[in-house]
Design an enzyme around this catalytic site. Structure first.
Site, PDB file in Angstrom:
ATOM      1  N   GLY A  43      -1.861  37.189  14.601  1.00 37.29           N
ATOM      2  CA  GLY A  43      -2.547  38.446  14.292  1.00 37.29           C
ATOM      3  C   GLY A  43      -2.110  39.556  15.217  1.00 37.29           C
ATOM      4  O   GLY A  43      -1.478  39.319  16.265  1.00 37.29           O
ATOM      5  N   GLY A  70      -4.918  46.592  18.134  1.00 32.19           N
ATOM      6  CA  GLY A  70      -4.522  47.868  18.707  1.00 32.19           C
ATOM      7  C   GLY A  70      -3.980  47.762  20.115  1.00 32.19           C
ATOM      8  O   GLY A  70      -3.343  48.694  20.607  1.00 32.19           O
ATOM      9  N   ALA A 126      -2.936  44.335  21.513  1.00 31.07           N
ATOM     10  CA  ALA A 126      -2.174  43.116  21.778  1.00 31.07           C
ATOM     11  C   ALA A 126      -1.806  42.424  20.473  1.00 31.07           C
ATOM     12  O   ALA A 126      -2.400  42.678  19.423  1.00 31.07           O
ATOM     13  CB  ALA A 126      -2.988  42.168  22.671  1.00 31.07           C
ATOM     14  N   ASP A 127      -0.811  41.566  20.556  1.00 30.89           N
ATOM     15  CA  ASP A 127      -0.449  40.653  19.472  1.00 30.89           C
ATOM     16  C   ASP A 127      -0.824  39.246  19.903  1.00 30.89           C
ATOM     17  O   ASP A 127      -0.796  38.915  21.096  1.00 30.89           O
ATOM     18  CB  ASP A 127       1.059  40.716  19.180  1.00 30.89           C
ATOM     19  CG  ASP A 127       1.493  42.046  18.572  1.00 30.89           C
ATOM     20  OD1 ASP A 127       0.749  42.565  17.724  1.00 30.89           O
ATOM     21  OD2 ASP A 127       2.558  42.551  18.955  1.00 30.89           O
ATOM     22  N   VAL A 128      -1.152  38.404  18.923  1.00 29.76           N
ATOM     23  CA  VAL A 128      -1.506  37.009  19.204  1.00 29.76           C
ATOM     24  C   VAL A 128      -0.546  36.108  18.436  1.00 29.76           C
ATOM     25  O   VAL A 128      -0.381  36.264  17.221  1.00 29.76           O
ATOM     26  CB  VAL A 128      -2.966  36.706  18.809  1.00 29.76           C
ATOM     27  CG1 VAL A 128      -3.319  35.256  19.169  1.00 29.76           C
ATOM     28  CG2 VAL A 128      -3.929  37.660  19.518  1.00 29.76           C
ATOM     29  N   LYS A 149      -2.001  35.493  23.689  1.00 32.58           N
ATOM     30  CA  LYS A 149      -2.305  36.913  23.498  1.00 32.58           C
ATOM     31  C   LYS A 149      -1.408  37.725  24.424  1.00 32.58           C
ATOM     32  O   LYS A 149      -1.431  37.545  25.640  1.00 32.58           O
ATOM     33  CB  LYS A 149      -3.784  37.178  23.816  1.00 32.58           C
ATOM     34  CG  LYS A 149      -4.228  38.611  23.626  1.00 32.58           C
ATOM     35  CD  LYS A 149      -5.730  38.732  23.903  1.00 32.58           C
ATOM     36  CE  LYS A 149      -6.224  40.152  23.705  1.00 32.58           C
ATOM     37  NZ  LYS A 149      -7.691  40.248  23.982  1.00 32.58           N
ATOM     38  N   ASP A 164     -19.015  43.242  22.468  1.00 34.31           N
ATOM     39  CA  ASP A 164     -18.313  43.303  21.183  1.00 34.31           C
ATOM     40  C   ASP A 164     -18.521  42.007  20.400  1.00 34.31           C
ATOM     41  O   ASP A 164     -17.578  41.437  19.853  1.00 34.31           O
ATOM     42  CB  ASP A 164     -16.815  43.564  21.405  1.00 34.31           C
ATOM     43  CG  ASP A 164     -16.121  44.022  20.122  1.00 34.31           C
ATOM     44  OD1 ASP A 164     -16.813  44.569  19.232  1.00 34.31           O
ATOM     45  OD2 ASP A 164     -14.904  43.832  19.997  1.00 34.31           O
TER      46      ASP A 164
END
Length: 546
Positions: free
Chosen positions: A23, A26, A28-30, A45, A139
């Site tokens: 995934g 905004g 980071a990419d995982v 991550k 969150d």
């Protein structure tokens, strides 16, 4: 409308082999990697290149330390390690949860009541553990609750918690599950803000939509904020949800923090009472508390809450799994102006890891043990023979052979039973019989109330009527919203049909995937980047100072 960002190339990490993209967000990419030793699949991550700065790296490090401190909880995603890739991007190596997260599932269909209650109790226990460590999540939402291979929820994404002060700004929050105080002129948050998000999340699982997302109507960020601040919680329209569950969710999502459950564990216990009412298996509340000794059982709710001390695992000990207490170099959390404890700004270069010991691999709350009645001649209590079921200790009787067979001695030789018994023994027997009679009466009287589910009475309605505005006021929506393309972007302007002193505006860029972050403006104009598709959309709401 901003275009979706393409994910960056996965970094080359020593000891790991890249498998797939999981995934993008905004910040980071995982990615999915396979770790070589020990061999297992992990989620990694990775911070985006454009987000790398001295501040962002320290924030990313703080997130790693916070999650490492908490992630030994069974309902929090485990952090294995952290580091910096060869291209300079910081990364976290986390537990891989292959099952769909709760957001994917509830959008397919609402959750069963039993599963919603179980998940609510388990995640609330994780949040209570974070609160006792001085950390607010800020969150909590279905998308941040992953599911492990063992079908247990796992809370993740403590990025906001570790990078913001107690007065969090509205930007970055997930609006549908955020409490009203998050949108105040001076945003604030405390443990009761997380309680609101917990209640909103459980409501979402049951309803198949967020609390103030109304089917068939506009559901922009501005609309949701307006409903969160002023509209009552919609009633659950499903016949299998009892009125007591609706009452619990209404209290958890009350507009005023003072009217909510004051702690996450209070909310979890309220859900447990609903489980008892519905004759469901009661989910135990597992809490890690560094101030509590190990294996402490909180008996305020008959063993349904298990509080255990945090145990630090020092990799330098011999053997490596030797348990130690928290390192003296670890700085304790500092108090914030609001009185709540926030995580320290800086952690040691090599933060301690934390692990909790659990006596049983399976959740005892789901086991029902039926034991037959035993009536030996004499039973004495022996603390060496105990068994644990849902946090309760049941002492098994020990058969006293000397009392059961009074005609023989320890060697088996006959004894004279014709001698008269002592009067002291007679009076002791009479007293014991009277005590058993009194105990039976007490059980008969109190057992129905105990089975009714809880000694805490439901809060009664106040005798004072709810305040009513003498002159109802409606804030008119902005008019004449116009966008003009320029070299700097698209300039939007609008008109306030009834301007008042102190009026401000909340705006957000509308995208196909939903609304962007909500931003406050003091003037009726704003400039946003033009979308490459040629269509740029904006949503605006007037916010009155009163």
């Amino acid at each position: 409308m901003s275009a979706r960002r393409a994910p960056m190339a996965a970094p080359d990490l020593p000891g790991f082999t890249y498998v797939d993209l999981l995934g993008s967000g905004g910040f980071a990419d995982v990615y999915l990697y396979e770790q070589h030793l020990p061999r297992r699949r992990v989620a990694v991550k990775v911070l985006l290149t454009e987000r790398i700065s001295s501040g962002s790296v320290s924030e990313f490090t703080a997130e790693a330390n916070v999650m490492a401190m908490l992630s030994t909880h069974p309902a929090i995603v485990t952090i294995y390690q952290a580091g910096v890739a060869g291209d300079g991007r910081p990364y976290l190596v986390m537990e891989y949860c292959p099952k769909p997260n709760l957001q994917v599932r509830y959008r397919r269909e609402p959750f069963p009541v039993a599963e919603s209650l179980r998940v609510g109790v388990q995640v609330a226990a994780a949040v209570e553990t974070a609160h006792r460590a001085g950390v607010l999540h800020r969150d909590i939402k279905p998308a941040n609750i992953l599911v492990t291979d063992y079908n247990r929820p796992a809370l993740t994404d403590f990025g906001i918690a570790s990078t913001t002060s107690a007065a969090a700004e509205s930007a970055g929050l997930s609006i549908p599950w955020s409490p009203p105080e998050s949108f105040a002129d001076v945003p604030r948050s405390d443990p009761r803000s997380d309680v609101y998000a917990l209640g909103a999340t459980v409501y979402t699982l049951l309803a198949g939509r967020s609390p103030f997302e109304w089917p068939g109507q506009r559901n922009t960020a501005a609309d949701l904020i307006q409903r969160i601040e002023g509209s009552p919680l919609p009633v659950l329209t499903r016949p299998d949800a009892p009125a007591s569950l609706t009452h619990v969710l209404e209290r958890a999502t009350a507009k005023s923090p003072a009217d909510r459950y004051q702690t996450a564990v209070d909310f979890a216990r309220a859900l447990q009472k609903v489980q008892i009412e519905l004759s469901h298996a009661v989910t135990a509340i597992d809490i890690l508390d560094d101030g509590a000794p190990e294996d402490v059982v909180d008996d305020e709710d008959d063993g349904l809450t298990r509080v255990r001390g945090v145990v630090s695992i020092d990799p330098e000990t011999a053997p490596a799994a030797g348990a130690t207490r928290r390192s003296a170099s670890f700085a304790p959390p500092a108090a914030t102006p609001s009185g709540y404890v926030a995580p320290p700004a800086a952690y040691p270069a090599t933060p301690p890891s934390y692990a909790a010991t659990y006596p049983d691999a399976a959740d005892a709350a789901f086991d029902t043990v039926v034991r037959g009645a035993v009536s030996p001649p004499v039973i004495t209590e022996d603390p060496r023979h105990t068994t644990t079921d849902v946090g309760q200790t049941v002492r098994r009787g020990v058969f006293d052979a000397s009392a059961a067979d009074a005609d023989t001695d320890a060697a088996g030789a006959p004894v004279d039973t014709s001698a008269p018994r002592s009067r002291r023994g007679l009076w002791a027997a009479v007293a014991a019989g009277a005590f058993l009679v009194v105990l039976a009466v007490v059980l008969v009287v109190s057992l129905p109330a105990m089975l009714a589910g809880g000694v805490t009475p439901s809060p009664s309605a106040s005798a004072t009527a709810k305040p009513v505005d003498i002159l109802p006021v409606s804030v008119p929506s902005p008019t004449d919203l116009v966008g003009t393309p320029t070299a700097a972007g698209v300039v939007f302007t609008w008109a306030n049909p009834d301007p008042q002193q102190g009026d401000t505006y909340l705006w957000a860029v509308v995208t196909g995937a939903g609304d962007g972050a909500v931003t406050r403006a003091t003037e009726p104009t704003v400039t946003v980047p033009a979308d490459a598709s040629g269509r740029t959309c904006l949503s605006v709401l007037t916010r009155r100072s009163d």
